[in-house]
Design an enzyme around this catalytic site. Structure first.
Site, PDB file in Angstrom:
ATOM      1  N   HIS A  55      -6.210  33.194   9.932  1.00 14.62           N
ATOM      2  CA  HIS A  55      -6.510  34.633   9.809  1.00 14.62           C
ATOM      3  C   HIS A  55      -5.647  35.492  10.720  1.00 14.62           C
ATOM      4  O   HIS A  55      -5.745  36.716  10.660  1.00 14.62           O
ATOM      5  CB  HIS A  55      -7.982  34.958  10.107  1.00 14.62           C
ATOM      6  N   ASP A  63      -5.289  26.981   6.582  1.00 10.78           N
ATOM      7  CA  ASP A  63      -6.475  27.622   5.990  1.00 10.78           C
ATOM      8  C   ASP A  63      -6.143  28.126   4.610  1.00 10.78           C
ATOM      9  O   ASP A  63      -5.776  29.263   4.430  1.00 10.78           O
ATOM     10  CB  ASP A  63      -6.946  28.746   6.906  1.00 10.78           C
ATOM     11  N   HIS A 121     -10.215  25.774  -0.672  1.00  7.52           N
ATOM     12  CA  HIS A 121      -9.800  27.017  -1.341  1.00  7.52           C
ATOM     13  C   HIS A 121      -8.292  27.169  -1.293  1.00  7.52           C
ATOM     14  O   HIS A 121      -7.645  26.740  -0.348  1.00  7.52           O
ATOM     15  CB  HIS A 121     -10.514  28.243  -0.765  1.00  7.52           C
ATOM     16  N   ASP A 135     -12.268  22.567   5.953  1.00 11.87           N
ATOM     17  CA  ASP A 135     -11.889  23.997   6.007  1.00 11.87           C
ATOM     18  C   ASP A 135     -12.319  24.605   7.331  1.00 11.87           C
ATOM     19  O   ASP A 135     -12.709  25.767   7.389  1.00 11.87           O
ATOM     20  CB  ASP A 135     -12.521  24.734   4.813  1.00 11.87           C
ATOM     21  N   GLU A 144     -12.127  32.560  -1.593  1.00 15.49           N
ATOM     22  CA  GLU A 144     -12.856  32.308  -0.352  1.00 15.49           C
ATOM     23  C   GLU A 144     -12.646  33.405   0.669  1.00 15.49           C
ATOM     24  O   GLU A 144     -13.570  33.801   1.383  1.00 15.49           O
ATOM     25  CB  GLU A 144     -12.437  30.955   0.239  1.00 15.49           C
ATOM     26  N   GLU A 145     -11.433  33.924   0.747  1.00 18.87           N
ATOM     27  CA  GLU A 145     -11.130  34.967   1.737  1.00 18.87           C
ATOM     28  C   GLU A 145     -11.560  36.351   1.264  1.00 18.87           C
ATOM     29  O   GLU A 145     -11.281  37.352   1.920  1.00 18.87           O
ATOM     30  CB  GLU A 145      -9.622  34.972   2.062  1.00 18.87           C
ATOM     31  N   ASP A 150      -6.766  30.254  -1.953  1.00 18.43           N
ATOM     32  CA  ASP A 150      -6.327  31.610  -1.603  1.00 18.43           C
ATOM     33  C   ASP A 150      -6.139  31.697  -0.090  1.00 18.43           C
ATOM     34  O   ASP A 150      -6.576  30.811   0.654  1.00 18.43           O
ATOM     35  CB  ASP A 150      -7.348  32.653  -2.074  1.00 18.43           C
TER      36      ASP A 150
END
Lengths: 475, 475
Positions: free
Chosen positions: B444, B131, B97, B194, B165-166, B99
């Site tokens: 994150h 990520d 991903h 991932d 994805e997020e 994003d």
């Protein structure tokens, strides 16, 4: 019987000005428990001092210094006001507060909480409208109406208006102690308008309040909030422990489960038992003010006793956990559960705290958790009861009959007003609670309001009381 | 054994160019959960498509339309890329991903989150570095190094790179279903980079993730929040009831108390049991990542099993109660408790929900409260496990040994990665998780980073894997 009609008439004539005065006060968001609003509390104090001075009163602002334990915050000033200084008059000490509970539109208010909104039923909505800006301004309105009616205010008024009532009245007790032989020296009686009628039609005089012991339990474990997917199952979770401890305090029927609490409660006497029957209150009134039929008790008498003279325990919430709408897969690292016990005679503060602390320690120990628990006393205020045969009460009862045409209910309040006790203990004078607002005013809730009738007739009542108390206590 | 040295050498030679590629990608703040950044997500998608095309690949952008429920927002495109189209080669589907999670310097980042910053220990800081921009670019780097080394890429690459994805992977499942007999038709195996190593030194292959059933319990009673002094003792309090219900879910040692849940968990086999011992992980590693020693279990093996293959239940928080610092004497009128269960084989979503709902109903009924309870399913995602004896895994294990000189740990993830399950169920092909980053990358969180070593050796690993998987699956 005092000649009050010119005064009453003047109150009616001035009602729009009185409402504007309240609108100005509500517009200042004087939330004492929010750091960012502290300047607004101070602003509100100065606004109020200005109002007193504009009416010809004098004001001494007592600066209380930094907030203990939160030294980045200045305490708002305690306003010591005086109107009249005639040695031949009785000295009535008035207490009120100019700070308010938190409020934001997003909590569910129908209108902006800091913009006074008057609906078609003359309900005046706004934070602080009834608690306690409306009643405080009632005293100022009474002075103004006396002046404009050309009627002498028959007593000297001493005023003590604080800005931390909703945040533990920090600094107030010290001020009262410091001033008891100075500013408050000549006090004859004390009158406080900061509570509510039991219903919406019949005024009351209040001769007792419950105390409040407010505690928190802080449980911490992980070094930071964790992702519940990655760490769930590997770590002791503070929320799990906290919910377990909080679960042990009270049962769904309101019975307090902390050992030893019940034994502290004074048994009800036959004389006291007889007081509850005549009170103008029905289960329907309770259900209306709850906004629901979720009452625990089935009879008015039982409900009133549990509201006024038995203890209760409420779980207020949890700080540090996920609290917004939606979903977050978090393991909170530190959570703080807030709860309080409403206390009644003969529950002594320290005795209760000792029982609670032991209970919390025992319950946490049972969990065998590796997390860390801290028990905090947030604030404690003792219950208060007063002699209602005193002339202070007789005067107020006569004023109620004169303005409203009914004998007041004699009640105790469920909520604490700790200053009653401090005044009683320090000044050793009779303290009367003479409420202005009604049971539906939603103090501390969303959509707090004060009915226009209560504000205007309440202003008449406060003024009339001054005449009757001057008569009863004639020097 | 594939002849990989020219490829490896070229990766080393190109490392500065690869870092520049990552720097460009990190500079585009493609935060999918912030409305204002949505154009940057789209920009990032086009940038990535351009990179694939520049390497000689082809790209189809699947436009996904408006975001359901938030129709003012266009979903970013799903990038379907292809490199190589030789019918004699194996087809490897790559997922990643483009994003990222929200980030701003003021959150506590040491450097600007959207400017790649390389410190003296060759840690490359930036939002999305690990990520998932670094791993996605790892695949492109591998292609480029093959080209420059004159080594044929031994498989056809299909790529599926999404931009949501997020933010719930909105639109992805529909795309996979729509393309399963079209773009994804010839897929032989799937590889996703991932996730993360368990530690910082030893790579792993990941063959399972836990699922997540997220629920809430809503209890309401009074018509509005009430003052605990005025009403405490008279009313059933939603918080009292909710704490009682939440208390019944899990014990302080993490044992789930909902009847029937344990029985759904697949017993651990001797073969699986043997997997945990060799994993490079210590209790100290766990304590470091918890930031504390509050682990429930005493041994690494037990801790790993509870992280990877046993269910857990976390209490996330309560909506509607008092949550800020300080004290508020409120009886909340409506409170919503949030909790979730991490699920593992063979816990079916609906079976778990049925047990939880029955448990909640039973516990609430026990309270005999007049309050009202509603049980809500917030969202549910199933667990995933894969057959790690498949050639896809054998190939990846060989690649790890070739690049890093160690056998990889065989792990499952505690947190969910829903796309694994969709690919498995829809394409019915083996899915492998082959992580590039390490446990300290802080995805994150603030100061997200990817170590240069992980990026460069990781690029070698991804390329090597293609050779081994081509060998294992030789057509």
């Amino acid at each position: 019987m005092p000649h009050l009609d010119p005064y009453f008439k003047q109150v009616d004539s001035l009602q729009d000005a009185f409402i504007e005065r309240l609108r100005e006060a509500v517009a200042i968001p004087s939330i004492s428990s929010e750091d960012a609003r502290r300047p607004d509390v101070v602003k509100m104090g100065h606004w109020l001092a200005g109002q007193i001075k504009a009416l010809g009163g004098t004001v001494e602002l007592r600066e209380l210094g930094k907030q203990p334990g939160r030294e980045h915050l200045d305490l708002p000033p305690c306003i010591l006001g005086r109107y009249g200084n005639d040695p031949n008059k009785v000295n009535v000490l008035l207490y009120g507060h100019y700070d308010v509970q938190p409020a934001q539109k997003s909590d569910g208010w129908a209108t902006d909480p800091f913009t006074l909104h008057i609906d078609e039923k003359d309900r005046m909505y706004g934070r602080g409208s009834t608690d306690d800006k409306g009643p405080v301004l009632g005293w100022l309105n009474a002075i103004e109406a006396h002046q404009k009616a050309g009627v002498d205010v028959p007593v000297n008024l001493l005023m003590c208006f604080e800005g931390m009532e909703e945040n533990g009245s920090e600094g107030l007790d010290d001020t009262i102690r410091a001033e008891k032989d100075k500013f408050f020296k000549d006090t004859d009686v004390i009158c406080i308008s900061d509570n509510y009628w039991l219903g919406t039609e019949k005024p009351c005089l209040t001769y007792g309040v419950r105390g409040c012991n407010y505690y928190s339990v802080e449980i911490s474990g992980p070094g930071q909030d964790l992702h519940s997917g990655v760490y769930g199952g590997t770590t002791h979770e503070p929320m799990t422990d906290l919910v377990r401890v909080m679960n042990s305090f009270v049962d769904p029927d309101g019975k307090i489960l902390i050992k030893g609490i019940d034994e502290l409660v004074a048994p009800i006497t036959a004389q006291e038992d007889a007081l509850y029957g005549p009170i103008a209150f029905t289960m329907q009134d309770l259900h209306e003010s709850l906004g629901s039929t979720v009452s625990i008790h089935e009879t008015k008498e039982e409900a009133l006793k549990h509201k006024m003279r038995y203890p209760s325990l409420s779980l207020h919430g949890i700080e540090g956990a996920f609290y917004t709408p939606g979903a977050k897969t978090v393991i909170p690292a530190k959570v703080i559960g807030k709860f309080s016990i409403r206390t009644v005679p003969n529950m002594e503060i320290d005795e209760v705290t000792k029982l609670v602390e032991k209970h919390v320690n025992d319950e946490f120990a049972k969990l065998k958790s590796k997390n860390t628990m801290k028990f905090h006393i947030v604030h404690c205020g003792k219950w208060w009861v007063e002699d209602f045969n005193h002339p202070n009460y007789t005067a107020a009862a006569k004023a109620v009959e004169r303005v409203y045409g009914v004998k007041p209910d004699m009640t105790r309040e469920g909520g604490s007003i700790p200053v009653t006790l401090t005044f009683q203990e320090e000044l050793k004078k009779n303290v009367l609670l003479l409420p202005m607002g009604s049971s539906t005013d939603a103090a501390h809730s969303i959509n707090e309001k004060l009915d226009k009738r209560n504000y205007i007739e309440g202003t008449k009542l406060l003024g009339a009381y001054l005449h009757y108390v001057a008569g009863e206590l004639k020097k």
